[in-house]
Design a protein around this motif. Sequence first.
Motif, PDB file in Angstrom:
ATOM      1  N   GLY A 271     -14.734   8.661   0.360  1.00  0.00           N
ATOM      2  CA  GLY A 271     -15.018   8.116  -0.959  1.00  0.00           C
ATOM      3  C   GLY A 271     -13.775   8.046  -1.833  1.00  0.00           C
ATOM      4  N   ILE A 272     -13.759   7.074  -2.717  1.00  0.00           N
ATOM      5  CA  ILE A 272     -12.635   6.901  -3.638  1.00  0.00           C
ATOM      6  C   ILE A 272     -12.755   7.902  -4.781  1.00  0.00           C
ATOM      7  CG2 ILE A 272     -11.614   5.327  -5.327  1.00  0.00           C
ATOM      8  CD1 ILE A 272     -12.351   3.022  -3.496  1.00  0.00           C
ATOM      9  N   ILE A 273     -11.673   8.574  -5.084  1.00  0.00           N
ATOM     10  CA  ILE A 273     -11.648   9.503  -6.214  1.00  0.00           C
ATOM     11  C   ILE A 273     -11.463   8.692  -7.493  1.00  0.00           C
ATOM     12  CG2 ILE A 273     -10.486  11.475  -7.273  1.00  0.00           C
ATOM     13  CD1 ILE A 273      -9.595  12.328  -4.508  1.00  0.00           C
TER      14      ILE A 273
ATOM     15  N   PHE B  95      -1.127   3.384   7.679  1.00  0.00           N
ATOM     16  CA  PHE B  95      -1.804   2.289   6.997  1.00  0.00           C
ATOM     17  C   PHE B  95      -3.076   2.836   6.348  1.00  0.00           C
ATOM     18  CE2 PHE B  95       0.758   0.356  10.260  1.00  0.00           C
ATOM     19  CZ  PHE B  95       1.204  -0.851   9.721  1.00  0.00           C
ATOM     20  N   ILE B  96      -3.157   2.719   5.023  1.00  0.00           N
ATOM     21  CA  ILE B  96      -4.319   3.188   4.276  1.00  0.00           C
ATOM     22  C   ILE B  96      -4.954   1.981   3.581  1.00  0.00           C
ATOM     23  CG2 ILE B  96      -5.199   4.829   2.583  1.00  0.00           C
ATOM     24  CD1 ILE B  96      -3.763   6.200   4.849  1.00  0.00           C
ATOM     25  N   ILE B  97      -6.252   1.783   3.773  1.00  0.00           N
ATOM     26  CA  ILE B  97      -6.940   0.682   3.105  1.00  0.00           C
ATOM     27  C   ILE B  97      -7.889   1.235   2.051  1.00  0.00           C
ATOM     28  CG2 ILE B  97      -6.767  -0.900   5.061  1.00  0.00           C
ATOM     29  CD1 ILE B  97      -9.727  -0.317   5.632  1.00  0.00           C
ATOM     30  N   ARG B  98      -8.133   0.410   1.060  1.00  0.00           N
ATOM     31  CA  ARG B  98      -9.090   0.722  -0.013  1.00  0.00           C
ATOM     32  C   ARG B  98     -10.036  -0.475  -0.105  1.00  0.00           C
ATOM     33  NH1 ARG B  98      -8.576   3.571  -5.327  1.00  0.00           N
ATOM     34  NH2 ARG B  98      -9.942   2.559  -6.845  1.00  0.00           N
TER      35      ARG B  98
ATOM     36  N   HIS C 220      -4.883  13.754   3.250  1.00  0.00           N
ATOM     37  CA  HIS C 220      -6.110  12.965   3.334  1.00  0.00           C
ATOM     38  C   HIS C 220      -5.891  11.607   2.681  1.00  0.00           C
ATOM     39  CE1 HIS C 220      -8.622  16.135   4.978  1.00  0.00           C
ATOM     40  NE2 HIS C 220      -8.122  16.972   4.089  1.00  0.00           N
ATOM     41  N   ALA C 221      -6.557  10.610   3.226  1.00  0.00           N
ATOM     42  CA  ALA C 221      -6.391   9.242   2.734  1.00  0.00           C
ATOM     43  C   ALA C 221      -6.797   9.112   1.271  1.00  0.00           C
ATOM     44  CB  ALA C 221      -7.200   8.273   3.597  1.00  0.00           C
ATOM     45  N   GLN C 222      -7.877   9.796   0.872  1.00  0.00           N
ATOM     46  CA  GLN C 222      -8.336   9.651  -0.509  1.00  0.00           C
ATOM     47  C   GLN C 222      -7.357  10.260  -1.507  1.00  0.00           C
ATOM     48  OE1 GLN C 222     -11.536  13.367  -0.091  1.00  0.00           O
ATOM     49  NE2 GLN C 222     -12.183  11.452  -0.981  1.00  0.00           N
TER      50      GLN C 222
ATOM     51  N   ASP D 239      -4.441   7.835  -1.662  1.00  0.00           N
ATOM     52  CA  ASP D 239      -4.848   6.674  -2.454  1.00  0.00           C
ATOM     53  C   ASP D 239      -4.848   6.996  -3.943  1.00  0.00           C
ATOM     54  OD1 ASP D 239      -6.354   3.954  -2.739  1.00  0.00           O
ATOM     55  OD2 ASP D 239      -7.668   5.406  -3.735  1.00  0.00           O
ATOM     56  N   GLU D 240      -5.325   8.191  -4.292  1.00  0.00           N
ATOM     57  CA  GLU D 240      -5.328   8.593  -5.703  1.00  0.00           C
ATOM     58  C   GLU D 240      -3.922   8.604  -6.268  1.00  0.00           C
ATOM     59  OE1 GLU D 240      -7.196  12.233  -8.377  1.00  0.00           O
ATOM     60  OE2 GLU D 240      -6.352  12.681  -6.401  1.00  0.00           O
ATOM     61  N   LEU D 241      -2.964   9.106  -5.495  1.00  0.00           N
ATOM     62  CA  LEU D 241      -1.584   9.139  -5.952  1.00  0.00           C
ATOM     63  C   LEU D 241      -1.010   7.732  -6.041  1.00  0.00           C
ATOM     64  CD1 LEU D 241       0.949  10.749  -6.713  1.00  0.00           C
ATOM     65  CD2 LEU D 241       1.469  10.933  -4.274  1.00  0.00           C
ATOM     66  N   HIS D 242      -1.338   6.892  -5.087  1.00  0.00           N
ATOM     67  CA  HIS D 242      -0.791   5.529  -5.109  1.00  0.00           C
ATOM     68  C   HIS D 242      -1.341   4.744  -6.296  1.00  0.00           C
ATOM     69  CE1 HIS D 242       1.026   1.898  -3.454  1.00  0.00           C
ATOM     70  NE2 HIS D 242      -0.122   1.274  -3.672  1.00  0.00           N
TER      71      HIS D 242
END
Length: 468
Positions: free
Chosen positions: A268-270, A312-315, A345-347, A350-353
């Motif tokens: 899940g997206i934070i 590679f991280i996708i959202r 972890h990917a999430q 992603d939060e940092l990006h």
Amino acid sequence: MLLAQAADRVGVADAIDTALGDRQKPNLVHTTGHTMTSLALALAIGGDDASDIDLLNPLVGTGLIDKIPSDSTIHRRHHELHDSGDEDEHSAELIDDASTAAVLSGMKTARTTAWRACRARNPATTATIANPLVVDIDATEVASHSDKEKAMPTWKKHFGFHPLTAIIDHGAGLTGEPTAVLLRPGNAGSNTAADHIMVLNQTMNSMPDHVDGHDWGRRLLVRTDAAGGSKKFINHLDQQGLAYSVGIGTFWQVADIASTLGGKVKQGIIRPDGTVSDIDDAYVADITSRVHCWAGEPVGITLEDYPPDMRFIIRVEHAASGAQLRTTDLDGRRIQMFVTNRNGHAQRLDELHRARGRCEQRIRDVKDCGLGKLPHTAFRMNQAWAYSAMLAMNLISWAGLITAATPPPSTTSRQWWWVWEPKTLRVRMLSIAGVVVRHARQLSIRFDGAAAHRELLEHGLSRLRSTA
């Protein structure tokens, strides 16, 4: 006085003059460092032209600061920096030269002093591989209302310039520091690896050394949008040993990979409020292994041309209202992707990006401190002006960092003035009235007791004095 005292505390004027050395004329009354600092103070308090240096006259008249240069002196100093640079005949962009290196070196010395004044919260101390110091690289547009040198139509159909900036992100509860501003013509491209590498090199030249004496390595994270997602730039970051989080364009195979992902891969997206989305609504996923084993067929990029540890991280989430979907999107949901060499972890990655959105606000702050209006006709003189605008924002940042290291005990998050926009700071604090009192051969300032933010101002000034 808050910003003037910050400039004096970090010694930025002397640092720039020392770095310039013999490249400026001897016996100058108003040296390049002094002129740049004076102009930066004027820009920080609301000026947008060289003639606005007169905003500092009240401080000179009361003896609170030394004499200031005239607007014609500012033009002469900028012209001297203009004449001392070199320009590639095959490129319209500013290239690295001795004057640029000297100005950045002076700011590095001042930044080192400011960070040391933060003591235990020194960014060069707190940065680790798990919690790196972040540098955002992003471009912006600066409109020109007259025909200046190398002002050209931009990709947004405006007319002006397309500078590339690098800004240190100290986090949500702190501020940001511009480390480099590369002025470019309006028609400069977005995916220009050479410009990104140049801005990164200038950033490293203006960055303090880590306190342990070793290279920053992966304790420094470079973050960009898809404009920085070029093969050359990503490989350069890898060769420098830096951590990176770089946006990259999606290709049709990504949608096919996303459509076959199982629930165990999705996270899940934070959200900004700390909640986590349902994976049926929006999710992030690490698809590195699937990209590398994509049915034995080529994917949208040649993997052998990129670093082997690149992830590679996708959202995947529903597009904003009115957004145009692309052929690479999936079932009405937008697919975005970034690549990184960090673990985790990917999430969380992603939060940092996604936190790079703060860079947009900080670019607006730099433009509000002078970058939004380039007054000269000559291109390199406007580049010198951009350095003063960068210094103006840095003076606000350094004063804020030093104050935030030991905040007033009764302050709330709404009173963290170091994260206020420059306009807000000017209205609430920098415009507080004061009376200069001379007694016993000493100068004292008595601030307006009815001012709502007087205690914050007095604490900031006291904090700057106590670290001297």
